[in-house]
Scaffold this motif. Structure first.
Motif, PDB file in Angstrom:
ATOM      1  N   PRO A  20       0.830  -1.212   0.000  1.00 43.27           N
ATOM      2  CA  PRO A  20       0.000   0.000   0.000  1.00 43.27           C
ATOM      3  C   PRO A  20       0.865   1.262   0.000  1.00 43.27           C
ATOM      4  CG  PRO A  20      -0.812  -1.567   1.621  1.00 43.27           C
ATOM      5  CD  PRO A  20       0.508  -2.086   1.140  1.00 43.27           C
ATOM      6  N   HIS A  21       0.449   2.240  -0.773  1.00 46.54           N
ATOM      7  CA  HIS A  21       1.116   3.541  -0.836  1.00 46.54           C
ATOM      8  C   HIS A  21       0.104   4.620  -0.472  1.00 46.54           C
ATOM      9  CE1 HIS A  21       4.003   1.321  -3.317  1.00 46.54           C
ATOM     10  NE2 HIS A  21       4.831   2.330  -3.148  1.00 46.54           N
ATOM     11  N   PRO A  22       0.567   5.711   0.109  1.00 50.32           N
ATOM     12  CA  PRO A  22      -0.336   6.845   0.330  1.00 50.32           C
ATOM     13  C   PRO A  22      -0.648   7.522  -0.996  1.00 50.32           C
ATOM     14  CG  PRO A  22       1.898   7.458   0.906  1.00 50.32           C
ATOM     15  CD  PRO A  22       1.916   5.985   0.566  1.00 50.32           C
ATOM     16  N   ARG A  23      -1.588   8.420  -0.982  1.00 54.67           N
ATOM     17  CA  ARG A  23      -1.917   9.174  -2.184  1.00 54.67           C
ATOM     18  C   ARG A  23      -0.644   9.817  -2.731  1.00 54.67           C
ATOM     19  NH1 ARG A  23      -6.515  13.430  -3.570  1.00 54.67           N
ATOM     20  NH2 ARG A  23      -7.706  12.067  -2.235  1.00 54.67           N
ATOM     21  N   ARG A  73      -5.823   6.651   1.332  1.00 55.15           N
ATOM     22  CA  ARG A  73      -5.152   5.485   1.900  1.00 55.15           C
ATOM     23  C   ARG A  73      -5.271   4.339   0.899  1.00 55.15           C
ATOM     24  NH1 ARG A  73      -7.762   8.169   5.400  1.00 55.15           N
ATOM     25  NH2 ARG A  73      -9.682   6.971   5.256  1.00 55.15           N
ATOM     26  N   GLY A  74      -4.279   4.243   0.052  1.00 55.13           N
ATOM     27  CA  GLY A  74      -4.313   3.195  -0.966  1.00 55.13           C
ATOM     28  C   GLY A  74      -4.146   1.819  -0.346  1.00 55.13           C
ATOM     29  N   GLU A  75      -4.670   0.863  -1.044  1.00 51.25           N
ATOM     30  CA  GLU A  75      -4.541  -0.535  -0.626  1.00 51.25           C
ATOM     31  C   GLU A  75      -3.386  -1.164  -1.401  1.00 51.25           C
ATOM     32  OE1 GLU A  75      -7.730  -2.831  -3.223  1.00 51.25           O
ATOM     33  OE2 GLU A  75      -8.567  -0.986  -2.381  1.00 51.25           O
ATOM     34  N   ALA A  76      -3.082  -2.409  -1.105  1.00 52.13           N
ATOM     35  CA  ALA A  76      -2.126  -3.142  -1.932  1.00 52.13           C
ATOM     36  C   ALA A  76      -2.686  -3.163  -3.355  1.00 52.13           C
ATOM     37  CB  ALA A  76      -1.925  -4.551  -1.401  1.00 52.13           C
ATOM     38  N   ARG A  77      -1.825  -2.958  -4.331  1.00 53.40           N
ATOM     39  CA  ARG A  77      -2.261  -2.887  -5.730  1.00 53.40           C
ATOM     40  C   ARG A  77      -1.661  -4.045  -6.523  1.00 53.40           C
ATOM     41  NH1 ARG A  77      -6.657   0.404  -5.853  1.00 53.40           N
ATOM     42  NH2 ARG A  77      -6.211   2.429  -4.939  1.00 53.40           N
ATOM     43  N   SER A  78      -2.500  -4.666  -7.363  1.00 46.46           N
ATOM     44  CA  SER A  78      -2.072  -5.801  -8.182  1.00 46.46           C
ATOM     45  C   SER A  78      -1.754  -5.340  -9.595  1.00 46.46           C
ATOM     46  CB  SER A  78      -3.186  -6.848  -8.271  1.00 46.46           C
ATOM     47  OG  SER A  78      -3.507  -7.318  -6.993  1.00 46.46           O
ATOM     48  N   LEU A  79      -0.569  -5.699 -10.051  1.00 45.09           N
ATOM     49  CA  LEU A  79      -0.164  -5.431 -11.431  1.00 45.09           C
ATOM     50  C   LEU A  79      -0.017  -6.764 -12.143  1.00 45.09           C
ATOM     51  CD1 LEU A  79       2.704  -2.803 -10.990  1.00 45.09           C
ATOM     52  CD2 LEU A  79       0.258  -2.391 -11.266  1.00 45.09           C
TER      53      LEU A  79
END
Length: 140
Positions: free
Chosen positions: A11-14, A126-132
């Motif tokens: 997760p990354h912040p905005r 508050r970003g979540e874990a992101r799938s690429l």
């Protein structure tokens, strides 16, 4: 040769975050290609991808300020507000920047320009874990 893998980003912040190293590290197969393409697709609707300046952090901060000014959170005209003030603005920003990148591969490396890097564009507070989804094709 075809290869596909999923990369889960923490997760990354905005903001706009360089992810070039994480993408390359997830693809040891890249080193075996003489020529090819890497397609990177983010499987989310409130974050996006782009390529831009990889050295000066103020560029990433300016991107964030520009998009927040252009598409403000909590705009009174938004109907989709159940998930918070940042939700609909995040969807619009993600559509403007896009969900995917096609990148050239040359001699075992991404053939990016000297000052180019891959950005995760996180549009939620508050970003979540992101799938690429990373799809690599090419010739050894």
């Amino acid at each position: 040769m075809w290869h596909q893998t999923e990369l889960i980003l923490r997760p990354h912040p905005r903001g706009f975050h360089l992810i070039t190293r994480e993408v390359v590290a997830a693809l040891p197969e890249l080193a075996s290609l003489r020529i090819g393409l890497l397609h990177v697709f983010i499987q989310h609707t409130s974050a996006s991808l782009t390529v831009n300046e990889n050295a000066a952090p103020d560029v990433r901060r300016d991107f964030e300020r520009h998009f927040n000014h252009s598409v403000p959170d909590g705009w009174a005209g938004f109907e989709h507000t159940q998930e918070g003030d940042d939700d609909m603005a995040a969807h619009i920003k993600a559509s403007l920047l896009g969900p995917s990148l096609s990148l050239p591969v040359r001699d075992g490396r991404l053939a990016l320009g000297r000052w180019q890097g891959l950005y995760l564009c996180e549009h939620r507070d508050r970003g979540e874990a992101r799938s690429l989804l990373l799809t690599l094709t090419g010739e050894p």
